[in-house]
Scaffold this active site. Structure first.
Site, mmCIF file in Angstrom:
data_model
loop_
_atom_site.group_PDB
_atom_site.id
_atom_site.type_symbol
_atom_site.label_atom_id
_atom_site.label_comp_id
_atom_site.label_asym_id
_atom_site.label_seq_id
_atom_site.Cartn_x
_atom_site.Cartn_y
_atom_site.Cartn_z
ATOM 1 N N LYS A 187 -7.302 -12.549 11.203
ATOM 2 C CA LYS A 187 -7.581 -11.298 11.908
ATOM 3 C C LYS A 187 -8.104 -10.287 10.895
ATOM 4 O O LYS A 187 -7.353 -9.675 10.146
ATOM 5 C CB LYS A 187 -6.323 -10.727 12.577
ATOM 6 C CG LYS A 187 -6.646 -9.519 13.489
ATOM 7 C CD LYS A 187 -5.455 -8.634 13.722
ATOM 8 C CE LYS A 187 -5.302 -7.553 12.688
ATOM 9 N NZ LYS A 187 -6.398 -6.532 12.704
ATOM 10 N N GLY A 240 -2.828 -5.158 2.675
ATOM 11 C CA GLY A 240 -2.885 -3.839 3.287
ATOM 12 C C GLY A 240 -1.884 -2.911 2.634
ATOM 13 O O GLY A 240 -1.439 -3.137 1.511
ATOM 14 N N SER A 241 -1.490 -1.895 3.362
ATOM 15 C CA SER A 241 -0.582 -0.901 2.812
ATOM 16 C C SER A 241 0.843 -1.448 2.710
ATOM 17 O O SER A 241 1.228 -2.375 3.432
ATOM 18 C CB SER A 241 -0.578 0.351 3.690
ATOM 19 O OG SER A 241 0.081 0.100 4.922
ATOM 20 N N THR A 242 1.619 -0.844 1.825
ATOM 21 C CA THR A 242 3.015 -1.251 1.662
ATOM 22 C C THR A 242 3.806 -0.999 2.937
ATOM 23 O O THR A 242 4.650 -1.821 3.322
ATOM 24 C CB THR A 242 3.638 -0.503 0.473
ATOM 25 O OG1 THR A 242 2.938 -0.882 -0.730
ATOM 26 C CG2 THR A 242 5.113 -0.833 0.316
ATOM 27 N N ALA A 243 3.536 0.109 3.617
ATOM 28 C CA ALA A 243 4.264 0.414 4.854
ATOM 29 C C ALA A 243 4.036 -0.651 5.908
ATOM 30 O O ALA A 243 4.986 -1.124 6.551
ATOM 31 C CB ALA A 243 3.833 1.785 5.374
ATOM 32 N N VAL A 244 2.790 -1.061 6.100
ATOM 33 C CA VAL A 244 2.497 -2.102 7.093
ATOM 34 C C VAL A 244 3.026 -3.451 6.610
ATOM 35 O O VAL A 244 3.479 -4.277 7.410
ATOM 36 C CB VAL A 244 0.993 -2.156 7.399
ATOM 37 C CG1 VAL A 244 0.685 -3.279 8.395
ATOM 38 C CG2 VAL A 244 0.519 -0.822 7.965
ATOM 39 N N GLY A 245 2.989 -3.680 5.303
ATOM 40 C CA GLY A 245 3.533 -4.922 4.759
ATOM 41 C C GLY A 245 4.995 -5.115 5.107
ATOM 42 O O GLY A 245 5.436 -6.234 5.403
ATOM 43 N N GLU A 262 -0.103 -8.710 -0.325
ATOM 44 C CA GLU A 262 -0.818 -7.995 -1.384
ATOM 45 C C GLU A 262 -0.955 -6.564 -0.897
ATOM 46 O O GLU A 262 -1.697 -6.284 0.039
ATOM 47 C CB GLU A 262 -2.186 -8.639 -1.640
ATOM 48 C CG GLU A 262 -2.792 -8.261 -2.984
ATOM 49 C CD GLU A 262 -3.537 -6.939 -2.933
ATOM 50 O OE1 GLU A 262 -2.949 -5.923 -3.380
ATOM 51 O OE2 GLU A 262 -4.676 -6.910 -2.464
ATOM 52 N N CYS A 296 -6.934 -0.896 -3.813
ATOM 53 C CA CYS A 296 -5.542 -1.020 -4.248
ATOM 54 C C CYS A 296 -5.441 -1.043 -5.771
ATOM 55 O O CYS A 296 -4.411 -0.695 -6.333
ATOM 56 C CB CYS A 296 -4.899 -2.262 -3.644
ATOM 57 S SG CYS A 296 -5.736 -3.801 -4.075
ATOM 58 N N GLU A 394 -0.102 6.725 -3.204
ATOM 59 C CA GLU A 394 -1.431 6.112 -3.147
ATOM 60 C C GLU A 394 -2.325 6.945 -2.220
ATOM 61 O O GLU A 394 -2.142 6.952 -1.009
ATOM 62 C CB GLU A 394 -1.331 4.673 -2.654
ATOM 63 C CG GLU A 394 -2.640 3.918 -2.743
ATOM 64 C CD GLU A 394 -2.497 2.469 -2.314
ATOM 65 O OE1 GLU A 394 -3.151 1.608 -2.926
ATOM 66 O OE2 GLU A 394 -1.754 2.198 -1.354
#
Length: 504
Positions: A187, A240-245, A262, A296, A394
């Site tokens: 995706k 992607g972002s750490t929050a979404v990770g 990552e 990143c 970030e």
């Protein structure tokens, strides 16, 4: 108002199809999604918009291809030949793929062309790794035992890729999973799906067996969530972002699927007083303004020895003033557009905090006034303290926070004072200082007298809240495998039930 994006009148939108079960077609609902260029404000792409039902269908196709199809059962040599064929097609279509990334993301065309060359290199390296995957044989189990430790493909892998490097990040994942014998559902970001959907056409042309790779475009809270929680998915690889990770990791817990992440970074670049300051300044400007800072690996924290700080900042200012910001279709452009209004608002929020913080703007600091598109001036900020938000969070924009230090120990301590640990660097002529930094910096990659050099042979990934697992290198194929122990016994077996009891 500056007329920066001059080529809007020559842009034509492209219509794409998704790939499921070897067939190029529409989403089940028939819904479609459009994308406007963030630099030109004109329509550049029209895509099928998938939902959870499409995700289920794509996973089912990948599951069938893994459980019953030929791909996992092919030899490494056969898979290698297919990956090389795909690499050749990517190379042949490189200009169209690069243009799609430029129009959808706003990155400069010269940069996108370089990314396509890097992607081809990744596919060809992964092709070699398809033949290099191996296990081992312990040799000290005794005369009656033979033990084999083998690597099996992990199964169905779901991949969620970001908008900032659409094609090259897919190429850091997909060919390595295929080399291992896995099947895949990808995706791409709904902001920049064109080049990945175009890849689907190339996979069909190459003759990749049906269902081995499936490509669908949808939103994170529908398709992404469904893939992360799907019981038939064995592994998820997310960038992607750490929050979404964190959200992805929680969703993956249902069937305890393997998770590779990552994520973000707030990467420090240390410049010592003895460094080649001219070369270091070029590296610092490249590191923070490459991809308009939407990277990143951005070197968004500059730690410079106080003894040379003013001289070095002057060099940065001079270089920054020469940067060509503008139309990403112009080969001379170095800094392109910001991807969308939400990201622009985030960057402007950080810039708005500078005036009252005690920090000093040395360059930039504003959105550029243009008739079309979203552009931010390359920004340098001095007087930054380690506790400020612009030094810790970030920003994902062209903003460099500059912090002085008095000795290397202090610089390393400030560099490590973060939840992230993706990359770091040091510029120095002192080998002892370089070795100390390489040893003590908490980051998955440390550059010495350079920034953002990367090779397919070198693993990439982060420590701390910058992620889990590694991409690229020989280790990348191993990420998509499971270890299996196989033990062969020869000769008579001592029967447990026939042994005399201890009291006999």
């Amino acid at each position: 108002m500056n007329e920066i994006p001059r080529t809007a009148s020559v842009i034509e939108a492209r219509t794409y199809r998704q790939l499921v079960g070897g067939e190029l077609g529409e989403a089940l609902s028939g819904a479609r999604l459009e994308r406007l260029s963030p630099a030109h404000d004109v329509k550049v792409g029209d895509y099928p918009l998938a939902d959870a039902a499409d995700a289920d269908r794509a996973v089912a196709a990948a599951r069938a291809a893994f459980d019953r199809g030929p791909w996992p059962r092919m030899s490494g040599a056969e898979r290698s030949r297919m990956l090389l064929r795909i690499a050749d097609l990517i190379e042949a279509h490189g200009e169209a793929l690069a243009r799609a990334d430029v129009l959808e993301s706003g990155k400069p065309i010269s940069q996108a062309r370089g990314e396509m060359a890097g992607a081809v290199d990744l596919w060809r390296y992964a092709a070699g790794q398809a033949r290099a995957l191996h296990g081992s044989v312990p040799s000290a189990l005794g005369a009656d035992m033979l033990g084999l430790i083998k690597r099996d493909p992990i199964g169905v892998v779901a991949m969620i890729t970001p908008w900032n490097f659409p094609f090259v990040i897919a190429s850091q994942k997909l060919p390595f999973a295929l080399a291992a014998g896995c099947t895949v559902v990808i995706k791409p970001s709904e902001l920049t799906p064109g080049s990945t959907l175009h890849l689907g056409e190339l996979l069909v042309e190459a003759g990749l067996p049906a269902g081995v790779v499936n490509i669908i475009v949808g939103y994170g809270n529908t398709v992404g969530q469904r893939l992360a929680e799907h019981e038939a998915v064995d592994m998820i690889s997310f960038t992607g972002s750490t929050a979404v990770g964190r959200t992805v990791a929680r969703a993956a817990a249902g069937n305890l699927k393997k998770v590779a992440l990552e994520l973000g970074g707030k990467n420090p670049l240390i410049v010592c007083a003895d460094a080649d300051l001219e070369a270091a300044a070029d590296a610092a400007v490249f590191g923070v303004f490459f991809n308009a800072g939407q990277c990143c690996n951005s070197s968004s924290r500059l730690l410079v020895d106080a003894a040379v700080a003013e001289d070095f900042v002057g060099r940065l200012e001079a270089l920054t003033r020469t940067l060509a910001v503008g139309d990403p279709l112009d080969p001379a452009t170095k800094v392109g557009a910001i991807v969308n209004d939400a990201q622009l608002a985030k960057i402007e929020g950080y810039l708005g905090e500078i005036a009252g913080s005690g920090a000093v703007l040395r360059a930039g600091g504003r959105r550029m006034a243009t008739a079309r598109g979203r552009f931010v001036e390359p920004t340098l900020v001095t007087g930054v303290r380690p506790d400020m938000r612009i030094a810790r969070e970030e920003i994902f924009g062209p903003v460099l926070s500059i912090l002085p230090f008095d000795d290397l120990g202090e610089a390393i301590a400030v560099a490590n004072d973060t939840h992230y640990g993706l990359s770091a660097g040091i510029w120095t002529r002192d080998h002892e200082a370089a070795l100390r930094a390489a040893e003590e910096l908490r980051a998955g990659t440390v550059w010495v007298n350079g920034w953002m050099e990367g090779y397919p042979e070198m693993p990439f990934g982060g420590m701390g809240q910058s992620g889990l697992g590694r991409e690229q290198g020989a280790q990348a194929v191993e990420e998509f495998t499971e270890l299996k122990s196989v033990l062969f016994h020869r000769g008579p077996r001592t029967r447990w039930w026939a042994r005399p009891s201890p009291s006999a």
